[in-house]
Write a protein that holds these residues in place. Structure first.
Motif, PDB file in Angstrom:
ATOM      1  N   THR A 188       0.773  -1.194   0.111  1.00  0.00           N
ATOM      2  CA  THR A 188       0.162   0.034  -0.046  1.00  0.00           C
ATOM      3  C   THR A 188       0.652   1.346   0.133  1.00  0.00           C
ATOM      4  O   THR A 188       1.823   1.301   0.817  1.00  0.00           O
ATOM      5  CB  THR A 188      -1.005   0.045   1.134  1.00  0.00           C
ATOM      6  N   TRP A 189       0.511   2.084  -0.783  1.00  0.00           N
ATOM      7  CA  TRP A 189       1.176   3.320  -1.179  1.00  0.00           C
ATOM      8  C   TRP A 189       0.414   4.523  -0.515  1.00  0.00           C
ATOM      9  O   TRP A 189      -0.780   4.824  -1.205  1.00  0.00           O
ATOM     10  CB  TRP A 189       1.810   3.600  -2.190  1.00  0.00           C
ATOM     11  N   THR A 190       0.710   5.417   0.454  1.00  0.00           N
ATOM     12  CA  THR A 190      -0.059   6.482   1.019  1.00  0.00           C
ATOM     13  C   THR A 190       0.541   7.801   0.369  1.00  0.00           C
ATOM     14  O   THR A 190       1.848   8.198   0.635  1.00  0.00           O
ATOM     15  CB  THR A 190      -0.154   6.434   2.366  1.00  0.00           C
ATOM     16  N   ILE A 191      -0.064   8.576  -0.494  1.00  0.00           N
ATOM     17  CA  ILE A 191       0.510   9.640  -0.948  1.00  0.00           C
ATOM     18  C   ILE A 191      -0.247  10.906  -0.235  1.00  0.00           C
ATOM     19  O   ILE A 191      -1.394  11.004  -0.382  1.00  0.00           O
ATOM     20  CB  ILE A 191       0.150   9.910  -2.442  1.00  0.00           C
ATOM     21  N   PRO A 192       0.455  11.767   0.640  1.00  0.00           N
ATOM     22  CA  PRO A 192      -0.249  12.850   1.225  1.00  0.00           C
ATOM     23  C   PRO A 192      -0.562  13.934   0.139  1.00  0.00           C
ATOM     24  O   PRO A 192       0.204  14.344  -0.708  1.00  0.00           O
ATOM     25  CB  PRO A 192       0.768  13.358   2.080  1.00  0.00           C
ATOM     26  N   MET A 193      -1.889  14.490   0.206  1.00  0.00           N
ATOM     27  CA  MET A 193      -2.242  15.599  -0.835  1.00  0.00           C
ATOM     28  C   MET A 193      -2.618  16.930  -0.032  1.00  0.00           C
ATOM     29  O   MET A 193      -3.291  17.605  -0.705  1.00  0.00           O
ATOM     30  CB  MET A 193      -3.409  15.005  -1.280  1.00  0.00           C
ATOM     31  N   THR A 203       0.248  -2.982 -10.422  1.00  0.00           N
ATOM     32  CA  THR A 203      -1.239  -3.240 -10.901  1.00  0.00           C
ATOM     33  C   THR A 203      -1.857  -2.900  -9.716  1.00  0.00           C
ATOM     34  O   THR A 203      -2.208  -3.261  -8.600  1.00  0.00           O
ATOM     35  CB  THR A 203      -1.378  -4.914 -10.892  1.00  0.00           C
ATOM     36  N   ILE A 204      -2.762  -1.812  -9.991  1.00  0.00           N
ATOM     37  CA  ILE A 204      -3.719  -1.120  -9.070  1.00  0.00           C
ATOM     38  C   ILE A 204      -5.033  -2.041  -8.814  1.00  0.00           C
ATOM     39  O   ILE A 204      -5.879  -2.175  -9.770  1.00  0.00           O
ATOM     40  CB  ILE A 204      -3.981   0.183  -9.516  1.00  0.00           C
ATOM     41  N   ARG A 205      -5.020  -2.319  -7.692  1.00  0.00           N
ATOM     42  CA  ARG A 205      -6.525  -3.072  -7.167  1.00  0.00           C
ATOM     43  C   ARG A 205      -7.275  -2.128  -6.379  1.00  0.00           C
ATOM     44  O   ARG A 205      -8.528  -2.564  -6.181  1.00  0.00           O
ATOM     45  CB  ARG A 205      -6.219  -4.299  -6.609  1.00  0.00           C
ATOM     46  N   SER A 206      -6.907  -1.057  -5.697  1.00  0.00           N
ATOM     47  CA  SER A 206      -7.664  -0.189  -4.661  1.00  0.00           C
ATOM     48  C   SER A 206      -7.319   1.120  -4.797  1.00  0.00           C
ATOM     49  O   SER A 206      -5.802   1.346  -4.788  1.00  0.00           O
ATOM     50  CB  SER A 206      -7.769  -0.967  -3.445  1.00  0.00           C
ATOM     51  N   ILE A 258      -4.604   6.733  -1.207  1.00  0.00           N
ATOM     52  CA  ILE A 258      -3.988   5.304  -0.591  1.00  0.00           C
ATOM     53  C   ILE A 258      -4.258   4.412  -1.713  1.00  0.00           C
ATOM     54  O   ILE A 258      -5.262   4.301  -2.199  1.00  0.00           O
ATOM     55  CB  ILE A 258      -4.846   5.137   0.538  1.00  0.00           C
ATOM     56  N   ILE A 259      -3.235   4.000  -2.349  1.00  0.00           N
ATOM     57  CA  ILE A 259      -3.076   3.055  -3.440  1.00  0.00           C
ATOM     58  C   ILE A 259      -2.717   1.848  -3.086  1.00  0.00           C
ATOM     59  O   ILE A 259      -1.928   1.717  -2.307  1.00  0.00           O
ATOM     60  CB  ILE A 259      -2.331   3.670  -4.504  1.00  0.00           C
ATOM     61  N   SER A 260      -3.106   0.554  -3.380  1.00  0.00           N
ATOM     62  CA  SER A 260      -2.875  -0.697  -3.090  1.00  0.00           C
ATOM     63  C   SER A 260      -2.925  -1.463  -4.136  1.00  0.00           C
ATOM     64  O   SER A 260      -3.439  -1.382  -5.144  1.00  0.00           O
ATOM     65  CB  SER A 260      -3.711  -1.210  -2.072  1.00  0.00           C
ATOM     66  N   ASP A 261      -2.170  -2.623  -4.285  1.00  0.00           N
ATOM     67  CA  ASP A 261      -2.023  -3.664  -5.074  1.00  0.00           C
ATOM     68  C   ASP A 261      -2.915  -4.766  -4.599  1.00  0.00           C
ATOM     69  O   ASP A 261      -2.919  -5.935  -5.315  1.00  0.00           O
ATOM     70  CB  ASP A 261      -0.793  -4.240  -5.783  1.00  0.00           C
TER      71      ASP A 261
END
Length: 391
Positions: free
Chosen positions: A22-27, A96-99, A160-163
């Motif tokens: 999971t990758w969290t990008i602060p916006m 591969t983005i799943r969420s 928040i992006i997750s595979d």
């Protein structure tokens, strides 16, 4: 042998889960990525940014989609702003983005969106819990996430992006009053919806729920006045079967209705009631018989009740539409605090008596039923009466 196979499968499943990332990008804040303003391949205004998290670089783009106008507001905002009708894409080499989860949002900016056909998947909103979220998930995964914000503006503090596909929980119960309508204050939407229609560029919504003050609010002002033909706050279906003498009572507040010279004016031409039978079309606008006066020296009134007859719809199933309109000169504010439908023949009194004997149900502020509420604020429903209580 069967036990060994099940054990092997369980270990394999654990290993697979362990590889999820999971990758969290602060916006928002100092760590948010910087946007570059430009023009997309479709010739429309576009902002792009890159964010590198744990060795993966994500390319994010928001395209105006309908206009070549540059989207400066996104680039200078203090948080992620994804405006209505704009298309967002997210991608990263080897991912591969799943969420995708948009997290930390204002309630009125926490709305669903539509994934492209290639992106697919499902979208769920959580509008009351903290943090508020909009979650997209697709177990099949995609190389490029693409979606359009077709239901309103979305704002978020984190992306928040997750595979791995995120499990979307069951949606909470909306403790909508049953029978005749009786909302004493809008601690939740209670089955009310918004039909803003086609809006001019510059605003993304008219009606919203103010969760701090528990009322519904309409305005077409955003630094300047915008002309809106008709935007509706729509009630759930109200069944008037067996009734002949029906009153609608609602508490309202008005403000900021001004003419071109800046003088306060009555809102009669801009605020109306419409009614439609279930599945039908809106009636012609009906005049609201009274509005509260502006407070002395102020641009707003206080809340006051207005009573209107619904006798013409006796025996029918109807929806109420609080109709707001505005012009480029006049775009005031209309606030609705409570909405009640009662029978003047006494059914309302009977309902009140019945309510006193009805079972009491409690819900938390996320709309989830609570068996034994304690130490907090809850929504209490007894029959047709819904209130917010502290226990």
């Amino acid at each position: 042998m069967k036990k060994l196979l099940l054990t092997a499968l369980a270990v394999l499943g654990m290993a697979t889960a362990a590889t999820a990332t999971t990758w969290t990008i602060p916006m928002s804040g100092d760590s948010k990525p910087s946007w570059t303003i430009g023009t997309g391949a479709n010739g429309k205004g576009e902002v792009t940014c890159q964010a590198t998290v744990d060795g993966k670089t994500f390319d994010i783009a928001i395209n105006q989609n309908t206009s070549p106008t540059k989207v400066d507001g996104i680039a200078t905002a203090t948080e992620l702003r994804w405006y209505k009708s704009m298309t967002m894409t997210i991608k990263a080499d080897g991912v591969t983005i799943r969420s995708v989860v948009f997290s930390g949002m204002y309630e009125d900016k926490c709305v669903s969106f539509t994934p492209s056909a290639a992106t697919g998947g499902t979208v769920a909103t959580n509008t009351t819990a903290d943090p508020r979220t909009v979650t997209w998930t697709n177990p099949a995964g995609v190389a490029v996430f693409e979606a359009t914000a077709d239901q309103g503006q979305i704002r978020a503090n984190n992306l928040i992006i997750s595979d791995e596909a995120t499990e979307i929980p069951d949606q909470p119960v909306d403790p909508t009053p049953s029978g005749l309508l009786n909302v004493s204050e809008f601690t939740a939407n209670f089955g009310f919806t918004f039909e803003d229609g086609t809006l001019p560029e510059g605003i993304t919504y008219v009606w919203t729920r103010d969760s701090k003050n528990n009322y519904m609010k309409a305005s077409a002002w955003n630094k300047v006045n915008f002309a809106v033909e008709a935007a509706y706050l729509v009630s759930p279906v109200v069944d008037l079967a067996g009734l002949t003498n029906i009153d609608l009572t609602f508490a309202q507040c008005v403000g900021q209705f001004k003419d071109a010279a800046g003088t306060l004016i009555a809102p009669n031409d801009f605020l109306k009631l419409c009614v439609r039978e279930e599945g039908g079309q809106w009636s012609a606008p009906i005049d609201v018989p009274s509005f509260p006066a502006y407070n002395e020296g102020k641009n707003f009134s206080s809340f006051a009740d207005c009573v209107m007859s619904l006798d013409a719809y006796a025996g029918k199933k109807i929806q109420l539409g609080f109709r707001y309109s505005s012009t480029a000169t006049t775009a005031g504010t209309w606030e609705i605090k409570s909405v009640k439908v009662t029978d003047r023949n006494g059914a309302g009194v009977e309902n009140i008596a019945a309510d006193a004997d009805a079972p009491v149900e409690y819900f938390n502020l996320q709309g989830v039923r609570v068996a034994e509420p304690a130490n907090g604020i809850f929504i209490r429903r007894q029959g047709n009466k819904v209130t917010k209580v502290a226990l």
